[in-house]
Design a protein around this motif. Structure first.
Motif, PDB file in Angstrom:
ATOM      1  N   ALA A   1      -0.922   1.724  -3.118  1.00 19.32           N
ATOM      2  CA  ALA A   1       0.079   0.828  -2.531  1.00 19.32           C
ATOM      3  C   ALA A   1       1.110   0.431  -3.581  1.00 19.32           C
ATOM      4  O   ALA A   1       2.292   0.250  -3.278  1.00 19.32           O
ATOM      5  N   VAL A   2       0.655   0.353  -4.838  1.00 23.54           N
ATOM      6  CA  VAL A   2       1.555   0.001  -5.936  1.00 23.54           C
ATOM      7  C   VAL A   2       2.302   1.235  -6.428  1.00 23.54           C
ATOM      8  O   VAL A   2       3.528   1.245  -6.513  1.00 23.54           O
ATOM      9  N   THR A   3       1.560   2.291  -6.750  1.00 26.60           N
ATOM     10  CA  THR A   3       2.149   3.419  -7.472  1.00 26.60           C
ATOM     11  C   THR A   3       2.819   4.466  -6.596  1.00 26.60           C
ATOM     12  O   THR A   3       3.759   5.118  -7.035  1.00 26.60           O
ATOM     13  N   GLU A   4       2.356   4.660  -5.364  1.00 26.63           N
ATOM     14  CA  GLU A   4       2.956   5.677  -4.505  1.00 26.63           C
ATOM     15  C   GLU A   4       3.896   5.082  -3.471  1.00 26.63           C
ATOM     16  O   GLU A   4       5.002   5.557  -3.290  1.00 26.63           O
ATOM     17  N   CYS A   5       3.441   4.045  -2.793  1.00 28.62           N
ATOM     18  CA  CYS A   5       4.275   3.431  -1.757  1.00 28.62           C
ATOM     19  C   CYS A   5       5.265   2.434  -2.365  1.00 28.62           C
ATOM     20  O   CYS A   5       6.444   2.459  -2.046  1.00 28.62           O
ATOM     21  N   GLY A   6       4.755   1.567  -3.209  1.00 35.53           N
ATOM     22  CA  GLY A   6       5.604   0.553  -3.819  1.00 35.53           C
ATOM     23  C   GLY A   6       5.813  -0.685  -2.968  1.00 35.53           C
ATOM     24  O   GLY A   6       6.660  -1.518  -3.288  1.00 35.53           O
ATOM     25  N   CYS A   7       5.025  -0.828  -1.891  1.00 39.90           N
ATOM     26  CA  CYS A   7       5.210  -2.005  -1.038  1.00 39.90           C
ATOM     27  C   CYS A   7       4.780  -3.283  -1.746  1.00 39.90           C
ATOM     28  O   CYS A   7       5.265  -4.364  -1.425  1.00 39.90           O
ATOM     29  N   ILE A   8       3.882  -3.166  -2.710  1.00 45.05           N
ATOM     30  CA  ILE A   8       3.542  -4.297  -3.558  1.00 45.05           C
ATOM     31  C   ILE A   8       3.749  -3.891  -5.013  1.00 45.05           C
ATOM     32  O   ILE A   8       3.710  -2.702  -5.347  1.00 45.05           O
TER      33      ILE A   8
ATOM     34  N   LEU B   1       2.867  -5.133  -9.198  1.00 46.21           N
ATOM     35  CA  LEU B   1       2.044  -5.954 -10.072  1.00 46.21           C
ATOM     36  C   LEU B   1       2.834  -6.306 -11.316  1.00 46.21           C
ATOM     37  O   LEU B   1       3.520  -5.459 -11.881  1.00 46.21           O
ATOM     38  N   ASN B   2       2.736  -7.532 -11.712  1.00 47.40           N
ATOM     39  CA  ASN B   2       3.330  -7.990 -12.952  1.00 47.40           C
ATOM     40  C   ASN B   2       2.232  -8.748 -13.694  1.00 47.40           C
ATOM     41  O   ASN B   2       2.230  -9.975 -13.745  1.00 47.40           O
ATOM     42  N   ALA B   3       1.281  -8.001 -14.235  1.00 47.38           N
ATOM     43  CA  ALA B   3       0.129  -8.623 -14.877  1.00 47.38           C
ATOM     44  C   ALA B   3       0.478  -9.062 -16.287  1.00 47.38           C
ATOM     45  O   ALA B   3       1.160  -8.355 -17.021  1.00 47.38           O
ATOM     46  N   ARG B   4       0.021 -10.228 -16.617  1.00 50.04           N
ATOM     47  CA  ARG B   4       0.221 -10.775 -17.954  1.00 50.04           C
ATOM     48  C   ARG B   4      -0.881 -11.796 -18.200  1.00 50.04           C
ATOM     49  O   ARG B   4      -1.626 -12.152 -17.296  1.00 50.04           O
ATOM     50  N   LYS B   5      -0.962 -12.240 -19.425  1.00 49.85           N
ATOM     51  CA  LYS B   5      -1.974 -13.217 -19.784  1.00 49.85           C
ATOM     52  C   LYS B   5      -1.777 -14.486 -18.961  1.00 49.85           C
ATOM     53  O   LYS B   5      -0.654 -14.967 -18.796  1.00 49.85           O
ATOM     54  N   GLN B   6      -2.884 -15.004 -18.455  1.00 45.67           N
ATOM     55  CA  GLN B   6      -2.825 -16.261 -17.712  1.00 45.67           C
ATOM     56  C   GLN B   6      -2.701 -17.408 -18.715  1.00 45.67           C
ATOM     57  O   GLN B   6      -3.509 -17.519 -19.638  1.00 45.67           O
TER      58      GLN B   6
ATOM     59  N   LEU C   1      -1.665 -20.727 -12.220  1.00 38.67           N
ATOM     60  CA  LEU C   1      -2.249 -19.400 -12.404  1.00 38.67           C
ATOM     61  C   LEU C   1      -1.705 -18.443 -11.346  1.00 38.67           C
ATOM     62  O   LEU C   1      -1.503 -18.818 -10.196  1.00 38.67           O
ATOM     63  N   HIS C   2      -1.486 -17.201 -11.732  1.00 31.90           N
ATOM     64  CA  HIS C   2      -0.827 -16.226 -10.869  1.00 31.90           C
ATOM     65  C   HIS C   2      -1.782 -15.138 -10.409  1.00 31.90           C
ATOM     66  O   HIS C   2      -2.738 -14.802 -11.100  1.00 31.90           O
ATOM     67  N   HIS C   3      -1.487 -14.549  -9.245  1.00 30.30           N
ATOM     68  CA  HIS C   3      -2.260 -13.406  -8.763  1.00 30.30           C
ATOM     69  C   HIS C   3      -1.592 -12.087  -9.144  1.00 30.30           C
ATOM     70  O   HIS C   3      -2.149 -11.025  -8.914  1.00 30.30           O
ATOM     71  N   HIS C   4      -0.424 -12.163  -9.716  1.00 29.48           N
ATOM     72  CA  HIS C   4       0.306 -11.009 -10.263  1.00 29.48           C
ATOM     73  C   HIS C   4       0.847 -10.055  -9.208  1.00 29.48           C
ATOM     74  O   HIS C   4       1.325  -8.982  -9.545  1.00 29.48           O
ATOM     75  N   ILE C   5       0.785 -10.404  -7.946  1.00 33.73           N
ATOM     76  CA  ILE C   5       1.263  -9.520  -6.876  1.00 33.73           C
ATOM     77  C   ILE C   5       2.589 -10.046  -6.345  1.00 33.73           C
ATOM     78  O   ILE C   5       2.737 -11.239  -6.087  1.00 33.73           O
ATOM     79  N   SER C   6       3.545  -9.129  -6.180  1.00 33.99           N
ATOM     80  CA  SER C   6       4.759  -9.500  -5.450  1.00 33.99           C
ATOM     81  C   SER C   6       4.956  -8.471  -4.349  1.00 33.99           C
ATOM     82  O   SER C   6       4.605  -7.307  -4.486  1.00 33.99           O
ATOM     83  N   GLY C   7       5.505  -8.932  -3.246  1.00 32.81           N
ATOM     84  CA  GLY C   7       5.692  -8.078  -2.084  1.00 32.81           C
ATOM     85  C   GLY C   7       4.530  -8.216  -1.116  1.00 32.81           C
ATOM     86  O   GLY C   7       3.588  -8.970  -1.345  1.00 32.81           O
ATOM     87  N   ASP C   8       4.627  -7.486  -0.025  1.00 33.82           N
ATOM     88  CA  ASP C   8       3.603  -7.498   1.019  1.00 33.82           C
ATOM     89  C   ASP C   8       3.207  -6.071   1.341  1.00 33.82           C
ATOM     90  O   ASP C   8       4.051  -5.157   1.317  1.00 33.82           O
ATOM     91  N   LEU C   9       1.946  -5.885   1.675  1.00 30.90           N
ATOM     92  CA  LEU C   9       1.488  -4.557   2.070  1.00 30.90           C
ATOM     93  C   LEU C   9       2.230  -4.093   3.317  1.00 30.90           C
ATOM     94  O   LEU C   9       2.389  -4.856   4.278  1.00 30.90           O
ATOM     95  N   CYS C  10       2.671  -2.845   3.305  1.00 31.49           N
ATOM     96  CA  CYS C  10       3.238  -2.263   4.521  1.00 31.49           C
ATOM     97  C   CYS C  10       2.082  -1.959   5.479  1.00 31.49           C
ATOM     98  O   CYS C  10       0.907  -1.989   5.087  1.00 31.49           O
TER      99      CYS C  10
END
Length: 131
Positions: A44-51, A53-58, A73-82
């Motif tokens: 979903a992240v790497t092929e579709c791109g609908c979501i 990730l912006n992971a970083r140290k909490q 605190l963050h979940h590191h996800i932006s966007g919504d699943l298609c």
């Protein structure tokens, strides 16, 4: 359509599991299905791109109270699943639940007892259950 109870689902799995009746087979299929669920999320992240990730140290300060921690605190996800990715992930999670239920059947464990026990532990330990 009403969702089946955990008992109904577990009974259904016991009636359908034909090919992989060995505990070792079920354990390996359970692990494989978990990896497939993780792979569906990655796609979903790497092929579709609908979501994304912006992971970083909490950043967690010692003086945060519980409410501040929940907002900072963050979940590191932006966007919504298609719809396509959501369906793919649901399918993989369903397969994972199937094999979890099959393992419970083979070991004479009720899935509802597993969930009740974990829920009780969460209620009792609260945030200290984060192990």
């Amino acid at each position: 359509m009403n969702a089946p109870t955990l008992e109904q689902f577990q009974k259904q799995v016991s009636e359908l599991l034909l090919r992989h009746r060995s505990l070792l087979d079920v354990m390996s299929k359970y692990g494989q299905s978990g990896a497939s669920a993780n792979r569906a999320v990655a796609k979903a992240v790497t092929e579709c791109g609908c979501i994304e990730l912006n992971a970083r140290k909490q950043e967690f300060a010692d003086d945060f109270n519980l409410e501040q921690a929940k907002t900072k605190l963050h979940h590191h996800i932006s966007g919504d699943l298609c719809e396509h990715c959501k369906e793919a992930i649901q399918n993989e999670l369903g397969r994972n639940m199937f094999y979890m239920s099959a393992m419970c059947n083979l070991l004479d464990i009720k899935l509802v007892d597993v969930i009740e026990r974990e829920s009780d532990k969460c209620s009792t330990l609260g945030l200290f259950n984060l192990t």
